[in-house]
Design a protein around this motif. Structure first.
Motif, PDB file in Angstrom:
ATOM      1  N   ARG A 188       0.652  -4.012   5.808  1.00 18.57           N
ATOM      2  CA  ARG A 188       0.145  -4.889   6.862  1.00 18.57           C
ATOM      3  C   ARG A 188      -0.314  -4.140   8.103  1.00 18.57           C
ATOM      4  O   ARG A 188      -1.339  -4.482   8.704  1.00 18.57           O
ATOM      5  CB  ARG A 188       1.230  -5.907   7.242  1.00 18.57           C
ATOM      6  N   LEU A 189       0.453  -3.143   8.521  1.00 18.23           N
ATOM      7  CA  LEU A 189       0.134  -2.408   9.739  1.00 18.23           C
ATOM      8  C   LEU A 189      -0.428  -1.047   9.355  1.00 18.23           C
ATOM      9  O   LEU A 189       0.304  -0.083   9.142  1.00 18.23           O
ATOM     10  CB  LEU A 189       1.388  -2.282  10.613  1.00 18.23           C
ATOM     11  N   LEU A 190      -1.741  -0.984   9.278  1.00 17.18           N
ATOM     12  CA  LEU A 190      -2.439   0.187   8.747  1.00 17.18           C
ATOM     13  C   LEU A 190      -2.745   1.203   9.846  1.00 17.18           C
ATOM     14  O   LEU A 190      -2.873   0.848  11.021  1.00 17.18           O
ATOM     15  CB  LEU A 190      -3.746  -0.240   8.080  1.00 17.18           C
ATOM     16  N   SER A 191      -2.931   2.445   9.428  1.00 14.86           N
ATOM     17  CA  SER A 191      -3.385   3.479  10.351  1.00 14.86           C
ATOM     18  C   SER A 191      -4.842   3.209  10.750  1.00 14.86           C
ATOM     19  O   SER A 191      -5.544   2.385  10.147  1.00 14.86           O
ATOM     20  CB  SER A 191      -3.286   4.850   9.694  1.00 14.86           C
ATOM     21  N   ASN A 192      -5.304   3.917  11.762  1.00 12.57           N
ATOM     22  CA  ASN A 192      -6.676   3.753  12.232  1.00 12.57           C
ATOM     23  C   ASN A 192      -7.691   4.046  11.124  1.00 12.57           C
ATOM     24  O   ASN A 192      -8.660   3.302  10.936  1.00 12.57           O
ATOM     25  CB  ASN A 192      -6.930   4.660  13.435  1.00 12.57           C
ATOM     26  N   THR A 193      -7.468   5.121  10.381  1.00 11.29           N
ATOM     27  CA  THR A 193      -8.404   5.475   9.307  1.00 11.29           C
ATOM     28  C   THR A 193      -8.381   4.431   8.201  1.00 11.29           C
ATOM     29  O   THR A 193      -9.438   4.029   7.688  1.00 11.29           O
ATOM     30  CB  THR A 193      -8.049   6.856   8.725  1.00 11.29           C
ATOM     31  N   LYS A 194      -7.192   3.971   7.829  1.00 19.28           N
ATOM     32  CA  LYS A 194      -7.086   2.998   6.746  1.00 19.28           C
ATOM     33  C   LYS A 194      -7.792   1.695   7.097  1.00 19.28           C
ATOM     34  O   LYS A 194      -8.515   1.125   6.274  1.00 19.28           O
ATOM     35  CB  LYS A 194      -5.615   2.722   6.424  1.00 19.28           C
ATOM     36  N   ILE A 195      -7.579   1.173   8.306  1.00 15.29           N
ATOM     37  CA  ILE A 195      -8.179  -0.103   8.671  1.00 15.29           C
ATOM     38  C   ILE A 195      -9.665   0.048   8.977  1.00 15.29           C
ATOM     39  O   ILE A 195     -10.452  -0.890   8.771  1.00 15.29           O
ATOM     40  CB  ILE A 195      -7.441  -0.743   9.873  1.00 15.29           C
ATOM     41  N   SER A 196     -10.087   1.217   9.445  1.00 16.46           N
ATOM     42  CA  SER A 196     -11.492   1.422   9.799  1.00 16.46           C
ATOM     43  C   SER A 196     -12.373   1.685   8.580  1.00 16.46           C
ATOM     44  O   SER A 196     -13.521   1.240   8.537  1.00 16.46           O
ATOM     45  CB  SER A 196     -11.624   2.602  10.774  1.00 16.46           C
ATOM     46  N   PHE A 197     -11.815   2.374   7.580  1.00 13.72           N
ATOM     47  CA  PHE A 197     -12.672   2.865   6.510  1.00 13.72           C
ATOM     48  C   PHE A 197     -12.200   2.582   5.088  1.00 13.72           C
ATOM     49  O   PHE A 197     -12.979   2.723   4.151  1.00 13.72           O
ATOM     50  CB  PHE A 197     -12.859   4.382   6.643  1.00 13.72           C
ATOM     51  N   MET A 198     -10.933   2.168   4.890  1.00 12.91           N
ATOM     52  CA  MET A 198     -10.420   2.213   3.523  1.00 12.91           C
ATOM     53  C   MET A 198      -9.902   0.886   2.973  1.00 12.91           C
ATOM     54  O   MET A 198     -10.287   0.490   1.874  1.00 12.91           O
ATOM     55  CB  MET A 198      -9.310   3.274   3.422  1.00 12.91           C
ATOM     56  N   TYR A 199      -9.017   0.204   3.684  1.00 15.96           N
ATOM     57  CA  TYR A 199      -8.265  -0.893   3.071  1.00 15.96           C
ATOM     58  C   TYR A 199      -8.379  -2.201   3.849  1.00 15.96           C
ATOM     59  O   TYR A 199      -8.676  -2.211   5.049  1.00 15.96           O
ATOM     60  CB  TYR A 199      -6.770  -0.532   2.976  1.00 15.96           C
ATOM     61  N   SER A 200      -8.075  -3.286   3.153  1.00 15.97           N
ATOM     62  CA  SER A 200      -7.845  -4.583   3.776  1.00 15.97           C
ATOM     63  C   SER A 200      -6.345  -4.719   4.032  1.00 15.97           C
ATOM     64  O   SER A 200      -5.548  -4.393   3.153  1.00 15.97           O
ATOM     65  CB  SER A 200      -8.293  -5.719   2.855  1.00 15.97           C
ATOM     66  N   PRO A 201      -5.950  -5.230   5.200  1.00  9.84           N
ATOM     67  CA  PRO A 201      -4.519  -5.368   5.476  1.00  9.84           C
ATOM     68  C   PRO A 201      -3.914  -6.556   4.747  1.00  9.84           C
ATOM     69  O   PRO A 201      -4.582  -7.545   4.456  1.00  9.84           O
ATOM     70  CB  PRO A 201      -4.478  -5.578   6.988  1.00  9.84           C
ATOM     71  N   GLY A 202      -2.619  -6.466   4.460  1.00  5.42           N
ATOM     72  CA  GLY A 202      -1.885  -7.599   3.922  1.00  5.42           C
ATOM     73  C   GLY A 202      -1.470  -8.546   5.038  1.00  5.42           C
ATOM     74  O   GLY A 202      -1.704  -8.283   6.228  1.00  5.42           O
ATOM     75  N   LYS A 203      -0.826  -9.659   4.650  1.00  2.00           N
ATOM     76  CA  LYS A 203      -0.463 -10.686   5.626  1.00  2.00           C
ATOM     77  C   LYS A 203       1.028 -10.972   5.700  1.00  2.00           C
ATOM     78  O   LYS A 203       1.524 -11.362   6.750  1.00  2.00           O
ATOM     79  CB  LYS A 203      -1.190 -11.994   5.302  1.00  2.00           C
ATOM     80  N   ASN A 204       1.752 -10.822   4.587  1.00  3.52           N
ATOM     81  CA  ASN A 204       3.085 -11.392   4.503  1.00  3.52           C
ATOM     82  C   ASN A 204       4.150 -10.382   4.107  1.00  3.52           C
ATOM     83  O   ASN A 204       3.878  -9.423   3.376  1.00  3.52           O
ATOM     84  CB  ASN A 204       3.093 -12.529   3.473  1.00  3.52           C
ATOM     85  N   ALA A 205       5.370 -10.642   4.592  1.00  8.94           N
ATOM     86  CA  ALA A 205       6.540  -9.929   4.087  1.00  8.94           C
ATOM     87  C   ALA A 205       6.789 -10.371   2.647  1.00  8.94           C
ATOM     88  O   ALA A 205       6.409 -11.469   2.236  1.00  8.94           O
ATOM     89  CB  ALA A 205       7.759 -10.240   4.944  1.00  8.94           C
ATOM     90  N   VAL A 206       7.428  -9.501   1.868  1.00 12.35           N
ATOM     91  CA  VAL A 206       7.714  -9.798   0.457  1.00 12.35           C
ATOM     92  C   VAL A 206       9.165  -9.454   0.174  1.00 12.35           C
ATOM     93  O   VAL A 206       9.638  -8.370   0.534  1.00 12.35           O
ATOM     94  CB  VAL A 206       6.788  -8.989  -0.480  1.00 12.35           C
ATOM     95  N   THR A 207       9.873 -10.382  -0.465  1.00 17.06           N
ATOM     96  CA  THR A 207      11.247 -10.133  -0.911  1.00 17.06           C
ATOM     97  C   THR A 207      11.384 -10.506  -2.379  1.00 17.06           C
ATOM     98  O   THR A 207      10.620 -11.320  -2.901  1.00 17.06           O
ATOM     99  CB  THR A 207      12.277 -10.932  -0.092  1.00 17.06           C
ATOM    100  N   PHE A 208      12.365  -9.909  -3.025  1.00 21.93           N
ATOM    101  CA  PHE A 208      12.704 -10.263  -4.404  1.00 21.93           C
ATOM    102  C   PHE A 208      14.174  -9.945  -4.617  1.00 21.93           C
ATOM    103  O   PHE A 208      14.755  -9.128  -3.899  1.00 21.93           O
ATOM    104  CB  PHE A 208      11.822  -9.519  -5.415  1.00 21.93           C
ATOM    105  N   ASP A 209      14.781 -10.595  -5.599  1.00 22.95           N
ATOM    106  CA  ASP A 209      16.220 -10.471  -5.844  1.00 22.95           C
ATOM    107  C   ASP A 209      16.500  -9.805  -7.188  1.00 22.95           C
ATOM    108  O   ASP A 209      15.829 -10.093  -8.180  1.00 22.95           O
ATOM    109  CB  ASP A 209      16.894 -11.841  -5.832  1.00 22.95           C
ATOM    110  N   VAL A 210      17.487  -8.915  -7.193  1.00 20.91           N
ATOM    111  CA  VAL A 210      17.955  -8.269  -8.423  1.00 20.91           C
ATOM    112  C   VAL A 210      19.479  -8.251  -8.399  1.00 20.91           C
ATOM    113  O   VAL A 210      20.082  -7.683  -7.475  1.00 20.91           O
ATOM    114  CB  VAL A 210      17.435  -6.817  -8.545  1.00 20.91           C
ATOM    115  N   ASP A 211      20.097  -8.875  -9.372  1.00 18.19           N
ATOM    116  CA  ASP A 211      21.561  -8.830  -9.539  1.00 18.19           C
ATOM    117  C   ASP A 211      22.316  -9.207  -8.262  1.00 18.19           C
ATOM    118  O   ASP A 211      23.321  -8.592  -7.896  1.00 18.19           O
ATOM    119  CB  ASP A 211      22.000  -7.441 -10.005  1.00 18.19           C
ATOM    120  N   GLY A 212      21.834 -10.216  -7.565  1.00 19.12           N
ATOM    121  CA  GLY A 212      22.529 -10.693  -6.386  1.00 19.12           C
ATOM    122  C   GLY A 212      22.194  -9.980  -5.094  1.00 19.12           C
ATOM    123  O   GLY A 212      22.698 -10.358  -4.030  1.00 19.12           O
ATOM    124  N   LEU A 213      21.334  -8.957  -5.128  1.00 14.48           N
ATOM    125  CA  LEU A 213      20.891  -8.267  -3.920  1.00 14.48           C
ATOM    126  C   LEU A 213      19.441  -8.627  -3.645  1.00 14.48           C
ATOM    127  O   LEU A 213      18.640  -8.781  -4.573  1.00 14.48           O
ATOM    128  CB  LEU A 213      21.017  -6.742  -4.053  1.00 14.48           C
TER     129      LEU A 213
END
Length: 329
Positions: free
Chosen positions: A170-195
């Motif tokens: 989501r929070l990209l470097s200057n080079t990444k946002i200027s020339f390379m990637y689209s930023p994400g929007k959301n936090a992501v969580t997932f659960d494994v064995d109760g954690l």
């Protein structure tokens, strides 16, 4: 030591409240129904070789082969989850990708990427995760429909070989946002064995709000994947990872590329702000193993949540405290 200390604290509290002896209070507490259950998991973190040319089919094959070797090693060590760095499959170099480069950094030409080979290697990793019963989280470029730039992503593959979610930086470097990637929007969580796990990527260790957000989402461990072709940035990231673990009272896994390891190798930070495990600091691919667990009786995290609320407002002094005639300075 933590579990024993919590038990002693409960016994002393009961003895003080009831007037019982320590022994009587201990016997009573041991007969009580179990409280919130602690969950644990054995996890592995990897540091991998730097592959930065997405035009090179043989390099993409080599990165996939190295990934699968680490997966088998983690499985043999009893790991339930394996966490890889940013750009595990390939970390495209900004000068190689620049349509005006290599001397000048300009917009990336994503037609140079051997996407077919990348997909084949990803599918092999997914199939092996299913075979081993190993949750596998790795960094990869995620293409979007042109003219949209791709995401810089973490894929979360379950122990059944399914892509259960994807985190986009989501929070990209200057080079990444200027020339390379689209930023994400959301936090992501997932659960494994109760954690519960959260994902962070790239340079996001520099932003405490990312890690505070995950604390609010009740994660037990944040998987932070980063990359780099030199070790210069690693000390800052390593210090920040330990700080985020301690200030939020959860585990943080730090996965980086092997060249960074001579400064700070990949590792797993415990909630006390200390490394529970680290890979060798030798610039070579490796994995490290740690058993991580929750501590439902821990007091630090609930207190810090309370302190971050409006706990202190009723105790604050109205007006200007400098008007107090007892203040002689």
């Amino acid at each position: 030591m933590t579990e024993n200390g919590n038990l002693k604290r409960r016994v002393r509290a009961r003895a003080a409240k009831t007037g019982e002896s320590y022994t009587a209070a201990l016997q009573h507490i041991r007969k009580l129904p179990d409280g919130p259950k602690s969950h644990s998991i054995r996890m592995a973190v990897a540091q991998t070789s730097l592959f930065d040319d997405p035009r090179d089919v043989s390099a993409l094959r080599a990165s996939g082969s190295e990934m699968r070797r680490h997966m088998r090693d983690a499985h043999r060590a009893g790991a339930r989850l394996l966490h890889f760095p940013e750009g595990t499959t390939c970390w495209p170099h900004k000068r190689i990708m620049s349509e005006t480069g290599p001397r000048q950094i300009g917009p990336s030409d994503w037609t140079r990427f051997e996407w077919g080979t990348l997909r084949e290697e990803q599918e092999e990793a997914r199939a092996l995760a299913r075979e081993l019963g190993l949750w596998t989280i790795f960094g990869s470029v995620h293409p979007l429909t042109p003219p949209h730039r791709p995401h810089n992503s973490q894929y979360v593959i379950s122990d059944r070989g399914a892509l259960v979610t994807r985190y986009d930086e989501r929070l990209l470097s200057n080079t990444k946002i200027s020339f390379m990637y689209s930023p994400g929007k959301n936090a992501v969580t997932f659960d494994v064995d109760g954690l519960r796990f959260g994902c962070a990527l790239g340079m996001e260790a520099h932003y405490p709000e990312i890690f505070i957000e995950y604390e609010k989402l009740n994660v037990d461990c944040v998987l932070f994947s980063t990359a780099g072709d030199s070790p210069s940035n690693a000390p800052a990231f390593g210090a920040e990872v330990l700080g985020h673990a301690a200030s939020n009272t959860y585990w943080v896994s730090y996965a980086t590329l092997a060249p960074q390891s001579v400064a700070v190798p990949s590792g797993i930070a415990a909630p006390d702000g200390q490394w529970a495990a680290q890979c060798p600091a030798d610039g070579l691919p490796a994995i490290a193993i740690a058993d991580i667990k929750t501590n439902p009786e821990g007091l630090a995290r609930p207190w810090r949540r309370k302190a971050r609320s409006d706990l202190y407002a009723p105790h604050q002094i109205e007006g200007d405290p400098r008007s107090d005639d007892r203040n002689v300075f």
